[in-house]
Design an enzyme around this catalytic site. Sequence first.
Site, mmCIF file in Angstrom:
data_model
loop_
_atom_site.group_PDB
_atom_site.id
_atom_site.type_symbol
_atom_site.label_atom_id
_atom_site.label_comp_id
_atom_site.label_asym_id
_atom_site.label_seq_id
_atom_site.Cartn_x
_atom_site.Cartn_y
_atom_site.Cartn_z
ATOM 1 N N ASN A 167 83.450 71.221 35.046
ATOM 2 C CA ASN A 167 84.547 70.465 35.633
ATOM 3 C C ASN A 167 83.974 69.219 36.315
ATOM 4 O O ASN A 167 82.755 69.031 36.365
ATOM 5 C CB ASN A 167 85.409 71.328 36.574
ATOM 6 C CG ASN A 167 84.655 71.785 37.813
ATOM 7 O OD1 ASN A 167 83.710 71.126 38.256
ATOM 8 N ND2 ASN A 167 85.052 72.915 38.371
ATOM 9 N N GLY A 180 90.280 76.885 33.317
ATOM 10 C CA GLY A 180 89.016 76.346 32.805
ATOM 11 C C GLY A 180 88.408 77.275 31.754
ATOM 12 O O GLY A 180 87.860 76.821 30.744
ATOM 13 N N ASP A 181 88.509 78.569 31.993
ATOM 14 C CA ASP A 181 87.970 79.542 31.025
ATOM 15 C C ASP A 181 88.757 79.510 29.715
ATOM 16 O O ASP A 181 88.191 79.648 28.628
ATOM 17 C CB ASP A 181 88.010 80.955 31.620
ATOM 18 C CG ASP A 181 87.145 81.066 32.865
ATOM 19 O OD1 ASP A 181 86.105 80.384 32.930
ATOM 20 O OD2 ASP A 181 87.522 81.815 33.787
#
Length: 286
Positions: free
Chosen positions: A181, A231-232
């Site tokens: 990120n 995010g995963d």
Amino acid sequence: MVSANIVVVGSINADLFVRMPRLPGRGETVSSGEPAWFPGGKGANQAVAAARMGGAVTMVGAVGADAPGQMCLEALQVSGVNVSHVVQGSTPTSIALVMVEESGENQIVVADGANSTVDINAPTFTELLTQADAVICQFEVAQEVVLVTAQATRGLFCVNAAPVREISADLAGLIDVLIVNEHEFAAYGNPTQGLVVVTAGSGVAKVYRNGDVVAEAQPPVVQAVDTVGAGDTFVGAFVVSLAEGMDVQTALERACAAGSLSTLAHGAQSGMPTVQAVTAFMQDNK
Ligand code: RIB
């Protein structure tokens, strides 16, 4: 279409979600609503995301012989992830305390348990890794595990370098795809010759090669209820897309769409979309 063969070597956590009006300051106690348990862990989340996107996914990890471990194993299995390389041992399952405030901001603390026992030195793992189209690691298991995995991988080696810790020169040289990120990117810079993918929450995601932007995409806007695991989801969708032979721009757009959709339900894995849902959503957002 033949599914891409994906191996995820990483963490499996039971997430204890606690929602509160605002995150506590140092030394402060804050009252919250009902706690809730969900399956999580960056490794398991990415495995579930990749499986829902159509990958043939094998998880390598460890849980305890306890109720949280059973919950995590069942969640992987329900999504079609092969768990025959997940060891259920005597060390308790790792637990993540996920504190989420009303604004959606969160803080996560992981109490490490079985994740620290992940061992990939068995010969069967070498065979598994050499046959994979892509292997994904994160930084919630030992550094040595990530390096040995990288050395055995023959397909795409992808690292979601979270949480932040040092990336050795040996490891950096083996990474084909680094996904971070914007905060992690600020900490690492461009440590690899491979692709560097930088997500920015609801902002524009970018892919760099040798410092140049080679793709960018805006995640579609949705009414997010929980961003934990977005995010995963992005990682799983991006890697499956690349492993299936898609170009970087298409992979990035699919990953952004999957990440946005994943925020529509509570818990890291609950909202992770299927490939059909992502395709339909992208059509609607054209
Ligand atoms: O990325 C989200 C995950 O981080 C949570 O599921 C929690 O387990 C932590 O590992």
